[in-house]
Design a protein around this motif. Structure first.
Motif, PDB file in Angstrom:
ATOM      1  N   PRO A  27       0.831  -1.210   0.000  1.00 39.88           N
ATOM      2  CA  PRO A  27       0.000   0.000   0.000  1.00 39.88           C
ATOM      3  C   PRO A  27       0.868   1.264   0.000  1.00 39.88           C
ATOM      4  CG  PRO A  27      -0.847  -1.592   1.577  1.00 39.88           C
ATOM      5  CD  PRO A  27       0.460  -2.139   1.066  1.00 39.88           C
TER       6      PRO A  27
ATOM      7  N   LEU B  41       1.037   4.133   1.365  1.00 47.78           N
ATOM      8  CA  LEU B  41       1.497   4.783   2.602  1.00 47.78           C
ATOM      9  C   LEU B  41       2.735   4.109   3.203  1.00 47.78           C
ATOM     10  CD1 LEU B  41      -1.873   5.581   4.413  1.00 47.78           C
ATOM     11  CD2 LEU B  41      -0.329   7.182   3.281  1.00 47.78           C
ATOM     12  N   LEU B  42       2.957   2.862   2.860  1.00 48.30           N
ATOM     13  CA  LEU B  42       4.098   2.125   3.418  1.00 48.30           C
ATOM     14  C   LEU B  42       5.232   1.960   2.414  1.00 48.30           C
ATOM     15  CD1 LEU B  42       2.147  -0.819   5.081  1.00 48.30           C
ATOM     16  CD2 LEU B  42       2.599   1.457   6.009  1.00 48.30           C
ATOM     17  N   ARG B  43       4.980   2.346   1.157  1.00 50.15           N
ATOM     18  CA  ARG B  43       5.916   1.992   0.099  1.00 50.15           C
ATOM     19  C   ARG B  43       7.272   2.672   0.272  1.00 50.15           C
ATOM     20  NH1 ARG B  43       2.616   2.558  -5.199  1.00 50.15           N
ATOM     21  NH2 ARG B  43       1.183   1.171  -4.095  1.00 50.15           N
TER      22      ARG B  43
END
Ligand SMILES: Cc1cc2nc3c(=O)[nH]c(=O)nc-3n(C[C@H](O)[C@H](O)[C@H](O)COP(=O)(O)OP(=O)(O)OC[C@H]3O[C@@H](n4cnc5c(N)ncnc54)[C@H](O)[C@@H]3O)c2cc1C
Ligand code: SF4
Ligand code: SF4
Lengths: 579, 81
Positions: B77, B79-81
């Motif tokens: 996702p 936001l975590l990339r």
């Protein structure tokens, strides 16, 4: 639309197991083995084929007690020390004595464990004192293996049912389960003579540092449902203030895997590339040192592998990128992190409840009985310290046997219509409401408050404010709007998370000392105080519906500790890194 | 009441995608929909292909691993990339 639009589906089973992740399938199979005439239902919010913490397999057993490598007495001693003495040794010892039997059962079923050239289990040392880590480099099939056994035992399975409350009879015993289908929204009313709760950790309590709601360490299906259901059924919960906090890969929030890499030469290092703890086993003390390093200018903390040989790195990649959390290879690739050249940046996880990793759970004894008649619990949500996956299987086994014995010759209790009506009203309110707050936003705010006010170091004034904020969230929950059954599942989870948040605050306020390293560090009571607090702290709902705590004596030790061992986990910081 | 809050939908980019040429949902396959622990995937009744309906992914991968035709791709996702 009104309440009558939602179908009531009624069923009855001798035993209902809620949660088909790890402990649940074992409980169902062992109950059936104990008494093949029993009708057993395994219920899951997800699909049992791929549900729970071990959805994609597991990297290894963290607490295998295998003859020739460790003894049950030694293991019990080690966990007692790692958990700062507050342990009902009977529960840990019961696990330890059964640990190898559980491994042999899993091995016979087809779960693959690492063996050496002579066919012996290849046990590694990660803990401070003994050797209990057994790698499972080919551990990805574990759910398939369990599913095959469930089919063979002819266990009834119902997927996609979110269980929300337990029903109790006039005597206070558990007599049924309520829940709803997260696709059709049908209402399920299930009569049962006994219920086994295996709903995993409270994994959505804190908000991960990334701010992404579902970027949790735990499988986010485990919102703490089991803790809330047990609480509302009147069960006692033990030592909830002993939070779960883990050292993880920053942002990805999965285990950096000192247990996999440690025996191969990897270790946790500070920003100078130096080791600062001598033992990577996850304990409150270890997390305390980790936190000091993060805060003290020597952070970030890293997993260091760049000194290892190419062959070793390939082995590590093979395990870590195909098992347990297989998307981590992709995560590292996106950020150009190659183990050969770069250390892996780590961070601290959000807080949660989990007895699999720490000690916060629903109180159970060595037979997996809770304090409520007819209610059993196993796995991460049941308070047997540091129990991990093998403990979940083993206590699932105990719960299956105990529940099967309990229901023998027992009749069903009549269900209380009023309890059912009240719950149906509560569950469907967000779907019936025309306008209202979105569950995801309320969840975000609630979990941000959890971080703001409850994350250790714990401050009394902050935790008191937390209780005020959680009361306000209760009002927001009464304004939730769900657009469909899926969102209804999220809405019901917000209520669960709020209950757990209040439990976390009240349990933490009650214990007026510091213990378990970072897990319960209270700034206003910074010392461990054995004279006043060498007790279990239990929390429950009293007769008038209030959340109350009390102390309970620590049971006399079955296996005494030597004086020189007692403080072994207090000395984790390496001398060299102290300066 | 004269003032009523209406809904505003928050846009998101699906991290889990399906190659419609490979997906055989029209032949009755629902494997990815079944295995997702978060219940995020569904079959589009118009196209008869699987798609990601809800953005709550744990990037755990059963959908991609179990798809019989290799049609599913899981990205971390954003936001975590
Ligand atoms: C990322 C990760 C890595 C880990 N690595 C290791 C390791 O290497 N070695 C080790 O020994 N241990 C490890 N652990 C710990 C171990 O996986 C757990 O201790 C164990 O699997 C817990 O089992 P459980 O049955 O309690 O929970 P789970 O297996 O998570 O099962 C809980 C089940 O309950 C269901 N459920 C939840 N709420 C409801 C509801 N309201 N209604 C119906 N169903 C519900 C869920 O869908 C799920 O299927 C790891 C854990 C994680 C998260
Ligand atoms: S598993 Fe693959 S083929 Fe089956 S529905 Fe999903 S995407 Fe399509
Ligand atoms: S990666 Fe996991 S959570 Fe995300 S869609 Fe696939 S199965 Fe569901």
């Amino acid at each position: 639309m009104s309440l009558d639009n939602f179908l009531n589906l009624e069923q009855e089973y001798d035993i209902v197991v809620i949660g088909g992740g790890t402990a649940g399938p074992m409980a169902a199979i062992k109950a059936k083995e104990r008494n093949p005439n029993l009708r057993i239902l395994l219920l899951d919010k997800a699909n049992v084929k791929r549900s729970g913490a071990i959805s994609m397999g597991m990297d290894g057993l963290n607490n295998a007690v295998i003859p020739g490598h460790a003894t049950p007495e030694q293991y019990t001693r080690e966990i007692t020390i790692a958990n700062d003495g507050i342990v009902n040794q009977a529960t840990v010892y019961a696990y330890a004595k059964h640990s190898f039997t559980t491994i042999e059962q899993l091995d016979r079923w087809g779960v693959k464990f690492e063996k050496d050239g002579t066919g012996d289990y290849a046990v590694k040392k990660v803990h401070h004192m003994g050797s209990y880590v057994l790698p499972m480099p080919e551990g990805h099939d574990i759910k398939k293996v369990l599913y095959r056994q469930l089919k063979r035992a002819k266990i009834a399975i119902t997927n996609r049912i979110v269980s929300t409350r337990l029903l109790t009879d006039a005597s206070g015993a558990v007599c049924g389960v309520l829940g709803f289908d997260c696709r059709s929204a049908d209402f399920h009313i299930i009569k049962a003579k006994a219920v086994i709760l295996c709903c995993g950790a409270a994994g959505r309590l804190g908000l991960p540092a990334s701010g992404y709601l579902m970027g949790t360490y735990e499988n986010p299906t485990n919102a703490g449902d089991g803790y809330a259901m047990a609480y509302h059924a009147g069960a006692e919960l033990a030592n909830l203030e002993c939070f779960q906090i883990n050292p993880l890969i920053k942002d990805y929030n999965g285990p950096a895997c000192a247990y996999v890499t440690g025996p191969l030469g990897g270790y946790t290092a500070n920003n100078k590339g130096n080791r600062f703890i001598e033992c990577d086993y996850w304990s409150g003390q270890m997390m305390w040192e980790f936190y000091q390093e993060l805060q003290g200018g020597n952070g970030p903390v890293f997993l260091k592998l760049d000194h290892l040989a190419e062959e070793t790195i390939q082995t590590i990649e093979h395990i870590l990128h195909s098992n347990e959390r297989p998307s981590r290879g992709q995560f590292h690739a996106n950020r150009n992190t190659d183990y050969r050249h770069k250390m892996v940046e780590m961070h601290i996880s959000e807080i949660g409840f989990c007895s699999g990793h720490s000690a916060s759970g629903v109180w159970v004894n060595e037979r997996a009985e809770t304090s409520v008649p007819g209610l059993y619990s196993a796995g991460d949500m049941a308070a047997v310290p540091h129990n991990y996956m093998l403990g979940a299987f083993t206590y699932g086994w105990f719960a299956g046997h105990s529940a099967a014995d309990y229901v023998a010759g027992k009749e069903f209790s009549a269900l209380d219509k009023e309890q059912i009506a009240r719950e149906k009203q509560r569950v469907y309110a967000p779907l019936l409401r025309e306008h209202g707050l979105p569950p995801a936003q309320v969840e975000y705010k609630l979990r941000r408050f959890v971080n703001d006010y409850l994350q250790p170091p714990k401050v009394t004034r902050k935790m008191e404010l937390a209780l005020e904020r959680f009361d306000q969230i209760e009002e927001d929950i009464a304004q939730l709007k769900a657009a469909n059954p899926h969102e209804l599942m999220r809405a019901m989870e917000v209520a669960v998370i709020r209950d757990c948040a209040e439990m976390a605050a009240r349990a933490s306020l009650f214990r007026q000392e510091s213990r378990w390293g970072l897990y319960h560090h209270r700034v206003d009571f910074p010392e461990r105080d054995d004279a006043n607090w060498f007790y279990h702290c239990h929390l429950k709902k009293d007769q008038s519906g209030r959340m109350v705590s009390h102390k309970r004596e620590v049971e006399p030790y079955l296996i005494p500790l030597d004086d020189h061992e007692r403080n072994a986990y207090d000395k984790l910081r390496l001398k060299a890194a102290n300066g | 009441m004269s003032q009523k809050a209406h809904d505003i939908f928050f846009r998101s980019n699906a991290p889990v995608t399906v190659d419609e040429d490979k997906c055989i949902a029209h032949k009755g396959c629902t494997v990815c929909v079944e295995v997702c622990p978060m219940d995020l995937l569904a079959i589009n009744p118009l196209t008869q292909k699987a798609y990601m309906q809800f953005d709550e992914c744990w990037y755990c991968m059963p959908c991609e691993t179990d798809c019989p035709t290799g049609a599913v791709k899981v990205e971390i996702p954003y936001l975590l990339r």
